[in-house]
Every structure is written in structure tokens, then in C-alpha cells.
Design an enzyme around this catalytic site. Structure first.
Site: not given
Length: 284
Positions: A189-192
């Protein structure tokens, strides 16, 4: 920020320090032992930001589900709403953020590890996952944020000179309706870069999972490509590393149009400025 005794974890720590890396709107503090080693992280959101309270509750639920599937995520120590403030307490996980200042000779290996990590996550059985982050659901959330004025505000705060959010949202919705079924996987969902902790003696660990759930795999890929290409936040990487990630993850089956749409959808979830969280030091 003062950690309430009512959380009842019995956690022992000596001091705390504020975490300023990342874009979380919640107040985040790292809790340290006598040797300066992190033992836990505390996130708090006051009653003036109910949407952030919902995000902390969502992260607690997702940590439990992912941990039960063997995914390397922080252990949930406590979640509660006390005197109107939502608190999320998680045990610290050892590892070096992928966003770290890696020597040039190590960066290829870092990117390959990121691809391996994402493959492992996307291979998790999604059967029974209660968290829906598919494109139609994400667009519903984007519409709610747009109606509340949060999207236009966040765009103004970033100095973006764009069309109104309602206009772009209509175009995105029309584009998504032309797609076939999503290629659904268990998604971060927020693969940074800052949200992946690399470890020499085990699998990479994932943090900041408030938006994890079943989603099109393009969502995570788009997040990581955007992070690698961000010259301001991650100048040690760049386009060549984005291309290396695509090679390592596998370009087959990826759609440039879906990646573009996921990039645009993400803009509807840019954070807006918040009032500070609960004041005061965390009480050991």
C-alpha cells in the site's frame, strides 16, 4: 507526546526521539533503551484528525493479519484510544531502510532485494484478507477526500499547478472502467524505500502498513518506481535503478497504463499539513 500508562504494555525504555523522516501525518516517536537502541515506535493522532486515527486503527488490524501469514512486520504491542487520542505502539524491527545512503557498490544489490521482497509479499495467499485496496475502492476513498477538500489543499501545499481534483478524478474513473480485472495480490500500500528494512540475516521487513490489503500489483510497483526516481528524497538512486528494479521484478505482465493510473491515484492521498500531536515528552 506522553505515552499513557493505560496502554499497559510494561515497555521499558529510557528516552525518546521524534521521527521526522516520512510523510505520516501522525506524531511518531522512537523509544530507545539505555544503549540508544530502538525498542519500540509510538504513533499518536489526536481527536482533531479523525482520519489519521482511522489510519492507525487500520494499521493495527493489518499488522495482526500480516503477522499471522508469516510476513516480516513489526509486532503490535498496543492500540487504544485514550482521552480522545489514538495510540499505536509497535516493537522496533532491526534493519536498515532501503532509503539509506548506500555506497554506490551496494545499490544494485539493494534494488534486487527490493524486487525479491515484493515478490515474496505478492506471493502471500490473499484468501480471506479483509482489507480491500482494489482500484475501485481506492477511487471511492479518493472521491471522499476530494469532497472533503483534502486533495485540492494537499496539491496547493505542494505548489502543484493542476486542474481541480474533481476533474482529474472523473478522468481516472473513466480510465479504470476500461481496464480488465485487477491483478490482485497482497499489497503493502506504500511500498517506498523508507518502508522496507533490509537485513543481512533474514528477509526484509515491512513497516508503515496502514494501507496494506488486496490490491493490483501495479500499485506497489508504481510506488517503488516513484520512490527510486525521486531525486529530492532519494538522490542516491534514479532512473537506472528504476529500470533495474523492473528487470529484477519482471516486466512481463506489467502495464505502463496501469502504472500511470496508479501514480495518478496516489496523488489523491498526499498528506495535508496537520496540527502537532500530543505535546510533551514520552513518559518512560
Amino acid at each position: 507526546m506522553r505515552l499513557p500508562d493505560a496502554l499497559g504494555t510494561g515497555l521499558v525504555f529510557i528516552r525518546e526521539e521524534e521521527v521526522t523522516v516520512g510523510l505520516s501525518g501522525a506524531a511518531v516517536h522512537r523509544l530507545l533503551d539505555a544503549d540508544g537502541v530502538p525498542v519500540a515506535y509510538a504513533k499518536a493522532a489526536g481527536p482533531q484528525v479523525p482520519d489519521l486515527q482511522d489510519e492507525l486503527r487500520a494499521e493495527a488490524d493489518r499488522l495482526v493479519w500480516l503477522h499471522g501469514r508469516g510476513v516480516a512486520v513489526p509486532e503490535l504491542l498496543a492500540f487504544d484510544v485514550i482521552d480522545g487520542t489514538a495510540w499505536l505502539l509497535t516493537r522496533a524491527v532491526a534493519g536498515t531502510p532501503a532509503s539509506g545512503p548506500w555506497p554506490a557498490g551496494d545499490r544494485d544489490a539493494v534494488v534486487v532485494q527490493l524486487a525479491e521482497c515484493l515478490h515474496t509479499l505478492h506471493a502471500v495467499d490473499r484468501t480471506g484478507c479483509p482489507f480491500d485496496r482494489s482500484l475501485p475502492v481506492a477511487l471511492e476513498h479518493a472521491a471522499s477526500r476530494t469532497e472533503a477538500g483534502m486533495v485540492d489543499r494537499s496539491w496547493r501545499e505542494r505548489g502543484a499547478d493542476d486542474r481541480p481534483a474533481t476533474t482529474l478524478l472523473g478522468e481516472l474513473t473513466a480510465a479504470v472502467e476500461q481496464f480488465g480485472p485487477d491483478d490482485l495480490v497482497v499489497s503493502h500500500g506504500d511500498f517506498c524505500l523508507p518502508n522496507v528494512l533490509l537485513r543481512p540475516d533474514g528477509p526484509a521487513a515491512l513497516v508503515d502498513l496502514g494501507r496494506a490489503g488486496v490490491a493490483d500489483r501495479h500499485s506497489d510497483v508504481a510506488d517503488l518506481l516513484r520512490s527510486l526516481r525521486n531525486a529530492e528524497l532519494n538522490p542516491q538512486f534514479g532512473e537506472s535503478y528504476a529500470q533495474l528494479f523492473l528487470d529484477a521484478y519482471g516486466r512481463d505482465g506489467l502495464s505502463e497504463e496501469r502504472l500511470r493510473v496508479h501514480d495518478l491515484v496516489e496523488r489523491f492521498f498526499w498528506p495535508v499539513s496537520r496540527q502537532p500531536g500530543p505535546a510533551g515528552p514520552v513518559a518512560p
